[in-house]
Design an enzyme around this catalytic site. Structure first.
Site, PDB file in Angstrom:
ATOM      1  N   MET A   1    -123.502 -28.927   3.578  1.00 17.98           N
ATOM      2  CA  MET A   1    -124.042 -27.835   4.393  1.00 17.98           C
ATOM      3  C   MET A   1    -123.007 -26.736   4.561  1.00 17.98           C
ATOM      4  O   MET A   1    -121.880 -27.003   4.971  1.00 17.98           O
ATOM      5  CB  MET A   1    -124.457 -28.362   5.772  1.00 17.98           C
ATOM      6  CG  MET A   1    -125.663 -29.277   5.718  1.00 17.98           C
ATOM      7  SD  MET A   1    -126.086 -29.963   7.342  1.00 17.98           S
ATOM      8  CE  MET A   1    -124.967 -31.362   7.371  1.00 17.98           C
TER       9      MET A   1
ATOM     10  N   CYS B   1    -114.758 -25.012  12.741  1.00  9.44           N
ATOM     11  CA  CYS B   1    -114.928 -24.474  11.383  1.00  9.44           C
ATOM     12  C   CYS B   1    -114.974 -22.948  11.349  1.00  9.44           C
ATOM     13  O   CYS B   1    -114.520 -22.338  10.382  1.00  9.44           O
ATOM     14  CB  CYS B   1    -116.172 -25.058  10.721  1.00  9.44           C
ATOM     15  SG  CYS B   1    -117.742 -24.555  11.465  1.00  9.44           S
TER      16      CYS B   1
ATOM     17  N   GLY C   1    -120.367 -39.665   7.445  1.00  2.94           N
ATOM     18  CA  GLY C   1    -119.101 -40.393   7.418  1.00  2.94           C
ATOM     19  C   GLY C   1    -118.464 -40.549   8.781  1.00  2.94           C
ATOM     20  O   GLY C   1    -117.247 -40.694   8.880  1.00  2.94           O
TER      21      GLY C   1
ATOM     22  N   ALA D   1    -124.735 -36.633   4.090  1.00  3.03           N
ATOM     23  CA  ALA D   1    -124.029 -35.382   4.399  1.00  3.03           C
ATOM     24  C   ALA D   1    -122.611 -35.487   3.859  1.00  3.03           C
ATOM     25  O   ALA D   1    -121.824 -36.316   4.317  1.00  3.03           O
ATOM     26  CB  ALA D   1    -124.011 -35.157   5.902  1.00  3.03           C
ATOM     27  N   MET D   2    -122.266 -34.665   2.886  1.00  3.46           N
ATOM     28  CA  MET D   2    -120.970 -34.735   2.217  1.00  3.46           C
ATOM     29  C   MET D   2    -120.195 -33.441   2.464  1.00  3.46           C
ATOM     30  O   MET D   2    -120.575 -32.379   1.973  1.00  3.46           O
ATOM     31  CB  MET D   2    -121.151 -34.979   0.724  1.00  3.46           C
ATOM     32  CG  MET D   2    -121.864 -36.297   0.407  1.00  3.46           C
ATOM     33  SD  MET D   2    -122.045 -36.577  -1.383  1.00  3.46           S
ATOM     34  CE  MET D   2    -120.320 -36.825  -1.868  1.00  3.46           C
ATOM     35  N   SER D   3    -119.102 -33.569   3.216  1.00  2.00           N
ATOM     36  CA  SER D   3    -118.289 -32.396   3.537  1.00  2.00           C
ATOM     37  C   SER D   3    -117.249 -32.114   2.466  1.00  2.00           C
ATOM     38  O   SER D   3    -116.625 -31.052   2.466  1.00  2.00           O
ATOM     39  CB  SER D   3    -117.578 -32.618   4.869  1.00  2.00           C
ATOM     40  OG  SER D   3    -116.619 -33.654   4.742  1.00  2.00           O
ATOM     41  N   GLY D   4    -117.020 -33.068   1.574  1.00  2.48           N
ATOM     42  CA  GLY D   4    -115.949 -32.944   0.595  1.00  2.48           C
ATOM     43  C   GLY D   4    -114.706 -33.697   1.011  1.00  2.48           C
ATOM     44  O   GLY D   4    -113.756 -33.817   0.244  1.00  2.48           O
TER      45      GLY D   4
ATOM     46  N   CYS E   1    -123.185 -28.727  17.337  1.00  3.50           N
ATOM     47  CA  CYS E   1    -123.574 -28.622  15.931  1.00  3.50           C
ATOM     48  C   CYS E   1    -124.130 -29.943  15.416  1.00  3.50           C
ATOM     49  O   CYS E   1    -125.158 -29.978  14.734  1.00  3.50           O
ATOM     50  CB  CYS E   1    -122.375 -28.188  15.096  1.00  3.50           C
ATOM     51  SG  CYS E   1    -122.733 -28.048  13.334  1.00  3.50           S
TER      52      CYS E   1
ATOM     53  N   ASP F   1    -113.914 -39.260   4.179  1.00  3.02           N
ATOM     54  CA  ASP F   1    -114.817 -40.137   4.925  1.00  3.02           C
ATOM     55  C   ASP F   1    -116.252 -40.049   4.407  1.00  3.02           C
ATOM     56  O   ASP F   1    -116.880 -41.068   4.112  1.00  3.02           O
ATOM     57  CB  ASP F   1    -114.765 -39.811   6.417  1.00  3.02           C
ATOM     58  CG  ASP F   1    -113.408 -40.103   7.024  1.00  3.02           C
ATOM     59  OD1 ASP F   1    -112.723 -41.020   6.542  1.00  3.02           O
ATOM     60  OD2 ASP F   1    -113.020 -39.410   7.982  1.00  3.02           O
ATOM     61  N   SER F   2    -116.790 -38.851   4.318  1.00  2.00           N
ATOM     62  CA  SER F   2    -118.177 -38.724   3.864  1.00  2.00           C
ATOM     63  C   SER F   2    -118.300 -39.089   2.387  1.00  2.00           C
ATOM     64  O   SER F   2    -119.339 -39.614   1.956  1.00  2.00           O
ATOM     65  CB  SER F   2    -118.698 -37.304   4.104  1.00  2.00           C
ATOM     66  OG  SER F   2    -117.918 -36.345   3.423  1.00  2.00           O
TER      67      SER F   2
END
Length: 375
Positions: free
Chosen positions: A36, A203, A130, A10-13, A106, A16-17
């Protein structure tokens, strides 16, 4: 083919991830990145510029990492399932006089399920995030424990993940400090990640104004709840308020009443639209009931009260408590009063660094429980 397996990250940008994906790639996993999109800022009505995990910039940042390292990256749109579950729950909880925690909800009900479904579709054995937390297998259970960096530990937000989901989960950052993560990113030339500001807002409320969000979301809410009474614990009316959904347990600022002492919201009475105020001591309770449990370290604790350190909010250092499971509820008896226990928030029980389990706070009260019960 990788000997370690295929993992969906899972990469949020964020840093950490991104570093989590880099680490797994360097360790020999076959990495697939996934970002996502949970929320469309254009529909929020907020004035703040789009930032955080759902913004176009963040999606591009995640994709750029994947391109540079040569692994595939996908974007999945889960706005419908996120909105139906997380945002509706958030709204309903405030209307019920409780204080929700959408990020925990979530994590446990949307992101992990969404990741695992896509992992199966893409032939990935594992998923990774992350988060600063650790995970091990012990006595047939998957046990979450605190991350090494106590200032970044995120185990509190992960209590609700099922054993089945944990069996396929990897937390690459659990034994690292944030300073090490920044150094790793810098060494690999990802300087933009190092300088990127971190986002701490919910978010779907980028301007941090949950009251404005509720007003926009629920037609006629202001008119329906306006003119409620501020009262003291003894029932004395001391003023009018804007409506019970716009206040939270422990709130001090923005009350608009002068009582000659620092006043806090101690209770919210939805049925009468009353907000109860009191002093700091009146805000403290020594017991609470927690429901909708998810147990981590032990399958259950029925008939087995144990000492724990229990947290009632994310940044809470925790308080010593004895927990007693009664069916699908946990009675929590603190060794000292805890301030601002808010129904609707998550409670997480720790044994040392291990997450015993957690649930949602249903009520707080004062009890005369025998704290010597374990002796």
């Amino acid at each position: 083919m990788s000997t370690k397996g295929r993992v969906l990250v899972a990469m949020s940008g964020g840093i950490d991830s991104s570093v989590a994906a880099v680490m797994l790639h360097e360790q020999g996993y076959e990495v697939v990145g996934m970002t996502m999109k949970t929320w469309d800022y254009a529909s929020s009505g907020a004035s703040k510029k789009e930032t955080g995990c759902c913004s176009l910039d963040s999606i591009n940042d995640a994709r750029n990492i994947a391109v540079q390292l040569g692994f595939p990256h996908y974007i999945i749109d889960i706005r419908d399932e996120f909105g139906d579950f997380v945002i509706n729950h958030f709204t309903d909880e405030y209307l019920a006089g409780r204080t929700p925690n959408p990020c925990v909800l979530c994590n446990t009900h949307i992101k992990w399920d969404a990741l695992l479904r896509r992992a199966d579709q893409l032939g990935c054995e594992f998923i990774a995030t992350g988060h600063y937390a650790n995970l091990r297998q012990e006595n047939g259970r998957y046990v979450i424990s605190k991350g090494l960096d106590e200032h970044k530990d995120q185990s509190y937000a992960l209590w609700g993940i099922s054993q089945e989901s944990l069996s396929r989960t990897i937390f690459p950052l659990g034994n690292l400090h944030k300073t090490q993560i920044r150094e790793m990113a810098k060494e690999r030339g990802f300087t933009e990640l190092v300088n990127k500001p971190e986002s701490y807002e919910i978010c779907f409320i980028p301007d941090n104004d949950y009251r404005g969000f509720l007003k926009r979301r629920v037609e006629g809410l202001e008119e329906r709840v306006a003119g409620g009474e501020f009262v003291l614990e003894n029932g004395t009316v001391v003023g009018k308020h804007e409506g019970y959904p716009f206040y939270t347990i422990g709130q001090r600022k923005g009350l608009g009443v002068a009582l000659g002492f620092p006043a806090y919201v101690t209770r919210i009475e939805k049925d009468t639209n009353r907000v109860v105020l009191g002093n700091y001591d009146e805000l403290a309770k020594n017991a609470m009931t927690v429901g909708k449990l998810n147990m981590s370290k032990y399958e259950h604790l029925i008939g087995q009260p144990i000492p724990t350190v229990t947290k009632v909010r994310y940044n809470d250092p925790g308080t010593e408590a004895i927990i007693e499971q009664e069916g699908d509820k946990m009675k929590v008896h603190f060794l000292s009063g805890v301030h601002a226990i808010a129904p609707g928030q998550a409670a997480v029980f720790y044994e040392g660094n291990d997450v015993v389990g957690g649930g949602w706070i249903e009520s707080n009260y004062n009890s005369e429980y025998n704290l010597n019960v374990l002796q």
